[in-house]
Design a protein around this motif. Structure first.
Motif, PDB file in Angstrom:
ATOM      1  N   ALA A  58     -26.835 -59.128  49.908  1.00 23.58           N
ATOM      2  CA  ALA A  58     -27.446 -60.263  49.220  1.00 23.58           C
ATOM      3  C   ALA A  58     -28.908 -60.005  48.884  1.00 23.58           C
ATOM      4  N   GLY A  59     -29.572 -59.126  49.622  1.00 22.26           N
ATOM      5  CA  GLY A  59     -30.962 -58.816  49.355  1.00 22.26           C
ATOM      6  C   GLY A  59     -31.160 -57.734  48.316  1.00 22.26           C
ATOM      7  N   GLY A  60     -30.067 -57.192  47.775  1.00 27.24           N
ATOM      8  CA  GLY A  60     -30.172 -56.174  46.740  1.00 27.24           C
ATOM      9  C   GLY A  60     -30.267 -54.761  47.271  1.00 27.24           C
ATOM     10  N   LEU A  61     -29.994 -54.547  48.574  1.00 29.06           N
ATOM     11  CA  LEU A  61     -30.110 -53.225  49.178  1.00 29.06           C
ATOM     12  C   LEU A  61     -28.746 -52.725  49.634  1.00 29.06           C
ATOM     13  N   PRO A  62     -28.551 -51.401  49.682  1.00 32.20           N
ATOM     14  CA  PRO A  62     -27.263 -50.869  50.137  1.00 32.20           C
ATOM     15  C   PRO A  62     -27.004 -51.185  51.606  1.00 32.20           C
ATOM     16  N   SER A  63     -25.759 -51.521  51.909  1.00 32.69           N
ATOM     17  CA  SER A  63     -25.315 -51.744  53.277  1.00 32.69           C
ATOM     18  C   SER A  63     -23.926 -51.130  53.439  1.00 32.69           C
ATOM     19  N   THR A  64     -23.511 -50.906  54.677  1.00 33.41           N
ATOM     20  CA  THR A  64     -22.254 -50.216  54.960  1.00 33.41           C
ATOM     21  C   THR A  64     -21.343 -51.102  55.793  1.00 33.41           C
ATOM     22  N   ASP A  65     -20.036 -51.069  55.482  1.00 29.94           N
ATOM     23  CA  ASP A  65     -19.055 -51.808  56.276  1.00 29.94           C
ATOM     24  C   ASP A  65     -17.684 -51.196  56.022  1.00 29.94           C
ATOM     25  N   ASN A  66     -16.714 -51.573  56.840  1.00 28.48           N
ATOM     26  CA  ASN A  66     -15.318 -51.206  56.593  1.00 28.48           C
ATOM     27  C   ASN A  66     -14.734 -52.213  55.615  1.00 28.48           C
ATOM     28  N   ILE A  67     -14.216 -51.752  54.492  1.00 24.59           N
ATOM     29  CA  ILE A  67     -13.803 -52.661  53.424  1.00 24.59           C
ATOM     30  C   ILE A  67     -12.288 -52.787  53.295  1.00 24.59           C
ATOM     31  N   GLY A  68     -11.504 -52.086  54.143  1.00 24.20           N
ATOM     32  CA  GLY A  68     -10.061 -52.205  54.080  1.00 24.20           C
ATOM     33  C   GLY A  68      -9.373 -50.857  53.989  1.00 24.20           C
ATOM     34  N   ASP A  69      -8.092 -50.880  53.599  1.00 24.40           N
ATOM     35  CA  ASP A  69      -7.285 -49.676  53.486  1.00 24.40           C
ATOM     36  C   ASP A  69      -7.057 -49.327  52.015  1.00 24.40           C
ATOM     37  N   GLY A  70      -6.816 -48.067  51.753  1.00 20.12           N
ATOM     38  CA  GLY A  70      -6.582 -47.642  50.380  1.00 20.12           C
ATOM     39  C   GLY A  70      -5.667 -46.442  50.299  1.00 20.12           C
ATOM     40  N   ARG A  71      -5.380 -46.041  49.076  1.00 14.09           N
ATOM     41  CA  ARG A  71      -4.573 -44.840  48.842  1.00 14.09           C
ATOM     42  C   ARG A  71      -5.118 -44.118  47.621  1.00 14.09           C
ATOM     43  N   VAL A  72      -4.955 -42.787  47.619  1.00 13.37           N
ATOM     44  CA  VAL A  72      -5.454 -41.950  46.536  1.00 13.37           C
ATOM     45  C   VAL A  72      -4.366 -40.963  46.137  1.00 13.37           C
ATOM     46  N   TRP A  73      -3.963 -41.002  44.862  1.00 15.48           N
ATOM     47  CA  TRP A  73      -3.086 -39.993  44.284  1.00 15.48           C
ATOM     48  C   TRP A  73      -3.955 -38.974  43.547  1.00 15.48           C
ATOM     49  N   THR A  74      -3.655 -37.703  43.716  1.00 14.66           N
ATOM     50  CA  THR A  74      -4.396 -36.655  43.022  1.00 14.66           C
ATOM     51  C   THR A  74      -3.425 -35.596  42.508  1.00 14.66           C
ATOM     52  N   LEU A  75      -3.631 -35.189  41.261  1.00 12.49           N
ATOM     53  CA  LEU A  75      -2.839 -34.118  40.660  1.00 12.49           C
ATOM     54  C   LEU A  75      -3.810 -33.112  40.050  1.00 12.49           C
ATOM     55  N   THR A  76      -3.726 -31.865  40.459  1.00 12.80           N
ATOM     56  CA  THR A  76      -4.621 -30.834  39.925  1.00 12.80           C
ATOM     57  C   THR A  76      -3.813 -29.650  39.431  1.00 12.80           C
ATOM     58  N   LEU A  77      -4.334 -29.002  38.402  1.00 10.43           N
ATOM     59  CA  LEU A  77      -3.708 -27.802  37.847  1.00 10.43           C
ATOM     60  C   LEU A  77      -4.825 -26.895  37.341  1.00 10.43           C
ATOM     61  N   ASN A  78      -4.871 -25.669  37.855  1.00 11.16           N
ATOM     62  CA  ASN A  78      -5.890 -24.694  37.466  1.00 11.16           C
ATOM     63  C   ASN A  78      -5.221 -23.358  37.198  1.00 11.16           C
ATOM     64  N   GLY A  79      -5.777 -22.605  36.268  1.00 14.94           N
ATOM     65  CA  GLY A  79      -5.207 -21.296  35.996  1.00 14.94           C
ATOM     66  C   GLY A  79      -6.129 -20.428  35.168  1.00 14.94           C
ATOM     67  N   GLY A  80      -5.735 -19.172  35.072  1.00 14.31           N
ATOM     68  CA  GLY A  80      -6.496 -18.222  34.284  1.00 14.31           C
ATOM     69  C   GLY A  80      -5.597 -17.118  33.773  1.00 14.31           C
ATOM     70  N   ALA A  81      -6.077 -16.434  32.745  1.00 11.03           N
ATOM     71  CA  ALA A  81      -5.327 -15.321  32.165  1.00 11.03           C
ATOM     72  C   ALA A  81      -6.297 -14.192  31.857  1.00 11.03           C
TER      73      ALA A  81
END
Length: 789
Positions: A616-639
């Motif tokens: 509320a004062g405009g400054l960063p603060s830290t807390d536990n905000i809940g649970d989440g999930r992250v999907w990630t798909l990566t593809l790398n290659g070279g020739a």
């Protein structure tokens, strides 16, 4: 003994069938070799790893012969010849990077080099690369995970570079861009917030085996005289413990070379469009101390020209940045096969002002009533005792780090000029001791323990003219003790499995300063507490056909809790935990096979997410905000299109959401669009690169490399007050280098399209109604010269 007989795992029959002479251009190339003394088998194996060559020893009775160290700036032929001369062996050259060692019929024949008939056939590829960060010398086809290695040579010609050079070479690695020495790193979509504070970073950073930090921002240590940088993607809790939710970055410096006096110096000048010029210089010196000991030191300085104008004060190019640093290491042999390294590092980054701009302004300008300078200081030192050869290997590393970041932000309201000051200090003492056995006779293992004591404090104040008011501050103290182990088993031909576990006890304590006395007492109930974590890991890997690896893995990571500031009191936040299931594949090895490609699909479940938001004062603060999930798909290659031309491409897709928000966060973010997205990670990122080289004769060559990166849109942070959009820009660069190992001239250009972009939609916590952006550095040209002696 079957695997030992084929040093670097190359069958003798294959070497003979691909016999070819060493070409003059190849023989002229030299590299720094540093292999400690041991047996012929141990020295040959280590030499093959360092030089990327194949050494076969058909006669098993020769493996146990004593052999001295092989050290110096040597060609591959000279290095193998040095080993053969000392051990009374004969060398036969069977390819441009392949040798066979046999018993010499008489001493005079020991140093002869027998070359095969002169006809042109491709040489066999070197053995697979060792993943040093695996902690049990796992070779790349046996590593169940996504892994990137950047050779130190790839960074030559780019100047005095830091973490941005890693970001430019990986689609899975990203960072905030508040400013050098103040940023937060992320890997593979695991991002908690925009700010660096009491929470532990989601990425573990290491200089060799020494941990570079715990809480606090990325120190952005400059990558000068570096052997390699390895990035392991995904949680690495079993081997690396807390603070490796997204992965780890391990920087391996070049060690002192025994018996050699040498040095290198580099200078460069740069010109930035719409900004000031810059300058950089660095130097390295290596010298022997006594028999079996050497010293190596590195120093550097850079000044980057500013390019942001302040409309309120009328000053131009206010964000000039300077970096000063140095690193030194002494290495010595203790007894045959055992060595000690003593090292130290210090760096200071000073920004004359912040690098953000107003979104609705003139692109590279903003309206700030007060200057916003910052200073980031980082020091570390350590001692490592190691045994690198033999069937059992050992390493114990003890280190100390200290970091201090002093920042100033514009907190003006209306016509009243105010400045927010923040002083963050952290220090830690850590030790890791482990013993391991590389894969042989169907199994490998590692076992170790580690401990760390860490303290991190944040103090804030508001200054208005001569008047200063201290705001709430907090200090967190953590003591961790850990035991861990991992084993790898070859179940059948082409099928391997691994399993591991880590058990950690974390003792947490903390206290606040300048708190509201009516609120402080009720918030300290859980400040002193103990947390225990058990982190298992499993993987299954199959190699059904040559060059193809398929794998599945399960891994976890965690971060301990602590205290954070909110208004004029402190709050307690608890540990969070990440569990990741991953399916992936790899085909071929980069720069070893004509085509290499790797990809993975991961699902991460993240519980009790630690995140920063604006209070509320405009400054960063830290807390536990809940649970989440992250999907990630990566593809790398070279020739490898031709012997001199290589192309690379990669893409990463991320989808992260807070699926079960805490009640407090749910109320705060109820009306904010997109507030449940994981921040700072672009949903789509892509990269393409081209590397080209041409031999000019006499050891001289012309090389060029270029890259193009697209960073998609992302959200600044969690909660309604950090909903600004960022990203959706192109970054690019090109480097050209002409010379040999001793002298070279280089030319680089970055941000070729001179894009404005928005790397980070934040500059100061009090926006005064103005949206903020962090533009890319405008098009910049650098001309550099480096020379060695």
């Amino acid at each position: 003994m079957g695997e030992v007989l084929r040093i670097r795992i190359v069958p003798v029959a294959l070497l003979l069938s691909l016999a070819a002479p060493i070409s003059p251009s190849f023989a002229a190339q030299t590299r720094v070799i540093d292999v400690p003394r041991g047996t012929v088998g141990e020295v040959a194996f280590a030499l093959g790893r360092q030089a990327g060559i194949n050494i076969a020893i058909p006669d098993a009775t020769l493996l146990g012969r004593p052999a001295p160290a092989v050290r110096g700036k040597l060609s591959d032929e000279a290095a193998v010849g040095q080993l053969a001369r000392a051990a009374g062996l004969k060398v036969r050259v069977v390819g441009s990077k392949s040798f066979i060692l046999t018993r010499a019929p008489h001493p005079a024949a020991a140093v002869s080099i027998a070359a095969a008939p002169s006809y042109d056939l491709p040489s066999p590829e070197p053995e697979e690369i060792v993943v040093t960060a695996s902690k049990r010398d796992t070779t790349s086809p046996r590593f169940a995970g996504q892994w990137t290695k950047i050779d130190g040579d790839d960074l030559k010609g780019w100047g005095i570079v830091g973490s941005e050079a890693i970001e430019a070479r990986s689609v899975g690695f990203s960072s905030t861009h508040l400013g050098s020495g103040r940023n937060k790193l992320f890997i593979r979509g695991i991002a908690d917030s925009s700010f660096s504070g009491p929470t532990q970073s989601p990425v573990g950073q290491y200089m060799g085996d020494m941990r570079m930090g715990y809480s606090g921002p990325d120190p952005d240590v400059r990558l000068i005289d570096i052997e390699s940088v390895e990035v392991l993607e995904g949680p690495q809790g079993t081997l690396y413990g807390s603070g490796s939710l997204g992965g780890i970055v391990q920087v391996t410096p070049v060690k002192p070379v025994l018996g050699m006096t040498a040095g290198r110096a580099s200078v460069g000048i740069s010109l930035t469009t719409h900004g000031d010029p810059g300058f950089d210089g660095s130097g390295m010196f290596n010298m022997p101390l006594w028999e079996g000991a050497a010293f190596r030191a590195v120093g550097y300085h850079s000044a980057e020209g500013g390019y942001v104008d302040n409309l309120a004060t009328g000053k131009s190019d206010i964000n000039r940045l300077s970096v000063d640093g140095g690193r030194a290491m002494m290495s010595a042999d203790i007894i045959p096969g055992w060595s000690i390294d003593v090292s130290g590092l210090a760096q200071r980054i000073r920004g004359e002002d912040s690098q953000y701009a107003d979104r609705e302004g003139h692109g590279l300008s903003r309206y700030s009533m007060v200057p916003q300078p910052f200073v980031s200081r980082f020091e570390m030192g350590g001692v490592a005792i190691r045994k690198d050869g033999g069937s059992l290997r050992f390493r114990s590393t003890t280190g100390f780090t200290r970091q201090r970041v002093t920042e100033n932000f514009d907190a003006s309201t209306g016509d009243t000029a105010r400045q927010l000051g923040q002083d963050s200090r952290g220090w830690s003492v850590s030790n890791e001791t482990r013993v391991w056995r590389p894969m042989a006779q169907g199994y490998s293992w590692v076992a170790g323990f580690s401990s760390i004591v860490h303290r991190y404090a944040v103090a804030r104040d508001i200054r208005e003219g001569e008047h200063q008011v201290d705001l709430a501050g907090v200090e967190n103290r953590v003591r961790e003790s850990t035991a861990y182990g991992e084993i790898g088993l070859r179940i059948a031909d082409g099928l391997e499995a691994s399993a591991g576990a880590r058990y950690t006890i974390s003792s947490l304590s903390g206290n606040g300063s300048h708190l509201n006395p009516l609120l402080a007492a009720s918030r300290y109930g859980e400040a002193d507490r103990e947390e225990r974590q058990f982190l298992p890991s499993f993987s299954l890997l199959a190699r059904p056909v040559d060059k193809l690896t398929l794998y599945g893995r399960f891994q976890q990571g965690f971060r301990p809790g602590g205290l954070s500031i909110e208004a004029d009191f402190v709050r307690t936040y608890h540990n969070d935990k990440l569990a990741t299931a991953e399916l992936g594949f790899r085909y071929g090895i980069s720069q070893r096979h004509p085509i290499d490609i790797q990809g993975s699909l991961t699902l991460s479940k993240w519980s009790d997410i630690q995140a920063d938001f604006i209070d509320a004062g405009g400054l960063p603060s830290t807390d536990n905000i809940g649970d989440g999930r992250v999907w990630t798909l990566t593809l790398n290659g070279g020739a490898q299109v031709s012997r001199t031309l290589r192309v690379e491409a990669g893409v990463a897709w991320n989808d992260g959401k807070i699926t079960r928000p805490s009640e407090a966060f749910k109320l705060m973010a109820a009306e904010a669009e997109g507030a449940m997205r994981i921040p700072n990670i672009a949903r789509l990122a892509a990269r393409a690169a081209i590397d080209w080289s041409h031999e000019l004769g006499g050891g001289h060559s012309l090389t060029a490399s270029s890259y193009l990166r697209y960073i998609g849109r992302s959200r600044l942070g969690v909660g309604p007050r950090l909903g600004d959009a960022q990203g959706d820009y192109l970054d690019s660069g090109i480097s050209v280098r002409l010379g040999d190992d001793r002298r070279a001239i280089s030319f680089t250009a970055t941000n070729l399209a001179d894009q404005l972009g928005n790397r980070f939609a934040f500059g100061a916590p009090f926006t005064s109604g103005r949206d903020q952006i962090t533009p890319l550095r405008p098009r910049t040209f650098r001309l550099g010269i480096d020379a060695a002696f």
